[in-house]
Design a protein around this motif. Sequence first.
Motif, PDB file in Angstrom:
ATOM      1  N   LYS A  92       0.727  -1.024  -0.029  1.00  0.00           N
ATOM      2  CA  LYS A  92      -0.142   0.142  -0.397  1.00  0.00           C
ATOM      3  C   LYS A  92       0.687   1.499  -0.314  1.00  0.00           C
ATOM      4  N   VAL A  93       2.406   1.388   0.688  1.00  0.00           N
ATOM      5  CA  VAL A  93       3.033   2.401   0.550  1.00  0.00           C
ATOM      6  C   VAL A  93       4.242   1.514   0.478  1.00  0.00           C
ATOM      7  N   LEU A  94       4.763   3.407  -0.574  1.00  0.00           N
ATOM      8  CA  LEU A  94       6.108   2.287  -0.901  1.00  0.00           C
ATOM      9  C   LEU A  94       6.936   3.342  -0.281  1.00  0.00           C
TER      10      LEU A  94
ATOM     11  N   TRP B 273       1.617  -3.697  -8.191  1.00  0.00           N
ATOM     12  CA  TRP B 273       1.056  -2.947  -6.733  1.00  0.00           C
ATOM     13  C   TRP B 273      -0.150  -2.109  -6.662  1.00  0.00           C
ATOM     14  N   LYS B 274      -1.173  -3.314  -6.779  1.00  0.00           N
ATOM     15  CA  LYS B 274      -2.265  -2.626  -7.654  1.00  0.00           C
ATOM     16  C   LYS B 274      -3.529  -2.017  -6.280  1.00  0.00           C
ATOM     17  N   ASN B 275      -2.900  -2.147  -5.314  1.00  0.00           N
ATOM     18  CA  ASN B 275      -3.279  -1.503  -3.827  1.00  0.00           C
ATOM     19  C   ASN B 275      -2.711  -0.747  -3.426  1.00  0.00           C
ATOM     20  N   LEU B 276      -1.232  -0.228  -4.732  1.00  0.00           N
ATOM     21  CA  LEU B 276      -0.437   0.803  -3.866  1.00  0.00           C
ATOM     22  C   LEU B 276      -1.075   2.060  -4.038  1.00  0.00           C
ATOM     23  N   ASP B 277      -1.765   2.691  -2.315  1.00  0.00           N
ATOM     24  CA  ASP B 277      -1.810   4.398  -2.152  1.00  0.00           C
ATOM     25  C   ASP B 277      -1.258   5.470  -2.449  1.00  0.00           C
ATOM     26  N   ILE B 278       0.462   4.729  -1.650  1.00  0.00           N
ATOM     27  CA  ILE B 278       1.231   6.405  -1.252  1.00  0.00           C
ATOM     28  C   ILE B 278       2.487   5.644  -1.731  1.00  0.00           C
ATOM     29  N   LEU B 279       2.873   7.090  -1.830  1.00  0.00           N
ATOM     30  CA  LEU B 279       4.146   6.732  -3.276  1.00  0.00           C
ATOM     31  C   LEU B 279       4.673   8.161  -2.586  1.00  0.00           C
ATOM     32  N   ARG B 280       6.518   7.679  -1.799  1.00  0.00           N
ATOM     33  CA  ARG B 280       7.499   8.516  -1.951  1.00  0.00           C
ATOM     34  C   ARG B 280       8.269   8.549  -2.171  1.00  0.00           C
ATOM     35  N   VAL B 281       8.923   9.163  -3.280  1.00  0.00           N
ATOM     36  CA  VAL B 281       9.696   9.128  -3.974  1.00  0.00           C
ATOM     37  C   VAL B 281      10.818  10.377  -4.473  1.00  0.00           C
ATOM     38  N   GLY B 282      12.179   9.723  -5.021  1.00  0.00           N
ATOM     39  CA  GLY B 282      12.984  11.048  -4.518  1.00  0.00           C
ATOM     40  C   GLY B 282      12.464  11.728  -6.806  1.00  0.00           C
TER      41      GLY B 282
ATOM     42  N   PRO C 255       1.490   7.765 -15.563  1.00  0.00           N
ATOM     43  CA  PRO C 255       0.033   6.921 -16.248  1.00  0.00           C
ATOM     44  C   PRO C 255      -0.052   5.349 -15.746  1.00  0.00           C
ATOM     45  N   GLN C 256       1.256   4.492 -15.018  1.00  0.00           N
ATOM     46  CA  GLN C 256       1.573   3.676 -14.596  1.00  0.00           C
ATOM     47  C   GLN C 256       0.931   3.717 -13.198  1.00  0.00           C
ATOM     48  N   ILE C 257       0.295   4.765 -12.157  1.00  0.00           N
ATOM     49  CA  ILE C 257       0.121   4.336 -11.262  1.00  0.00           C
ATOM     50  C   ILE C 257      -1.468   5.106 -12.047  1.00  0.00           C
ATOM     51  N   ARG C 258      -1.770   5.618 -12.413  1.00  0.00           N
ATOM     52  CA  ARG C 258      -3.788   5.909 -13.757  1.00  0.00           C
ATOM     53  C   ARG C 258      -4.574   4.593 -13.807  1.00  0.00           C
ATOM     54  N   LEU C 259      -3.224   3.880 -14.268  1.00  0.00           N
ATOM     55  CA  LEU C 259      -3.649   2.322 -14.790  1.00  0.00           C
ATOM     56  C   LEU C 259      -4.005   1.523 -14.165  1.00  0.00           C
ATOM     57  N   HIS C 260      -3.245   1.503 -12.981  1.00  0.00           N
ATOM     58  CA  HIS C 260      -3.146   0.100 -12.012  1.00  0.00           C
ATOM     59  C   HIS C 260      -3.229   0.245 -10.341  1.00  0.00           C
TER      60      HIS C 260
ATOM     61  N   ASN D 235      -6.272   1.446  -8.436  1.00  0.00           N
ATOM     62  CA  ASN D 235      -7.451   2.476  -8.193  1.00  0.00           C
ATOM     63  C   ASN D 235      -7.852   3.212  -7.437  1.00  0.00           C
ATOM     64  N   ASN D 236      -6.837   3.280  -6.254  1.00  0.00           N
ATOM     65  CA  ASN D 236      -7.503   4.116  -5.154  1.00  0.00           C
ATOM     66  C   ASN D 236      -6.238   4.471  -4.132  1.00  0.00           C
ATOM     67  N   PHE D 237      -4.799   5.401  -5.910  1.00  0.00           N
ATOM     68  CA  PHE D 237      -4.181   6.219  -5.131  1.00  0.00           C
ATOM     69  C   PHE D 237      -4.207   7.228  -5.074  1.00  0.00           C
ATOM     70  N   ILE D 238      -4.028   7.201  -3.794  1.00  0.00           N
ATOM     71  CA  ILE D 238      -4.368   8.626  -3.166  1.00  0.00           C
ATOM     72  C   ILE D 238      -2.730  10.357  -2.986  1.00  0.00           C
ATOM     73  N   CYS D 239      -2.050  10.012  -2.468  1.00  0.00           N
ATOM     74  CA  CYS D 239      -0.823  10.873  -2.262  1.00  0.00           C
ATOM     75  C   CYS D 239       0.720  10.125  -2.875  1.00  0.00           C
ATOM     76  N   LEU D 240       1.508  10.996  -3.108  1.00  0.00           N
ATOM     77  CA  LEU D 240       2.212  11.358  -4.143  1.00  0.00           C
ATOM     78  C   LEU D 240       3.361  12.256  -3.327  1.00  0.00           C
ATOM     79  N   SER D 241       4.325  11.934  -3.025  1.00  0.00           N
ATOM     80  CA  SER D 241       5.511  12.464  -2.251  1.00  0.00           C
ATOM     81  C   SER D 241       6.824  13.013  -3.673  1.00  0.00           C
ATOM     82  N   ALA D 242       7.527  13.854  -3.578  1.00  0.00           N
ATOM     83  CA  ALA D 242       8.166  13.931  -4.606  1.00  0.00           C
ATOM     84  C   ALA D 242       9.021  14.858  -4.312  1.00  0.00           C
ATOM     85  N   ALA D 243       9.293  14.945  -3.194  1.00  0.00           N
ATOM     86  CA  ALA D 243       9.823  16.222  -2.411  1.00  0.00           C
ATOM     87  C   ALA D 243      11.394  16.324  -3.394  1.00  0.00           C
ATOM     88  N   TYR D 244      11.395  17.386  -3.401  1.00  0.00           N
ATOM     89  CA  TYR D 244      13.009  17.975  -4.725  1.00  0.00           C
ATOM     90  C   TYR D 244      12.544  17.350  -5.495  1.00  0.00           C
TER      91      TYR D 244
END
Length: 164
Positions: A54-56, A76-85, A94-99, A101-110
């Motif tokens: 759910k969170v990576l 990761w069909k259940n991925l809700d939160i992704l924190r990346v550099g 596009p990958q998040i949009r496609l796969h 469905n419950n994605f709510i949080c993107l953290s892309a600091a810097y």
Amino acid sequence: MRSPRRKYQGNWSVSAFVKFIVNRSCGNAKIIKLPTCCTVKALEYVANVCPRLKVLDVSSYNPSINAIIPKYICKWKNLDILRVGRFYVDEILPQIRLHCNNFICLSAAYNYFQGDDAAFLVASLPELKYLDQHGGFIEKEDVVKILKGCKQLVHLDIRECGFL
């Protein structure tokens, strides 16, 4: 007297450690935060063994890891939160949009939002609720696009952003 930590430090493998932790969860890990020194092999293992993730969190900038994340999002069909550099908007969204469905949080600091990145974000993730862009660069007009386009957005972090 040498400490036990120092004794084993030379033999420590990031991939082996990540594999050990994932195996302890029997593939049911829901939240994984990978270290800065994470290897591609470790991320591949997580992708193959933890389909219910759910969170990576790979928030430290690691170019080799960030480059292959789009390849594994489909697992990761259940991925809700992704924190990346830093990442490339046109590859990952596009990958998040496609796969995811419950994605709510993107953290892309810097990260750098340039050109049509904000419009692409809005088109790809209009249901986004949380966006963390602190310390990055973004145009003021793009902030407005995001606020207008992501109607469910409840948290936008643009602290310490450079505005282009």
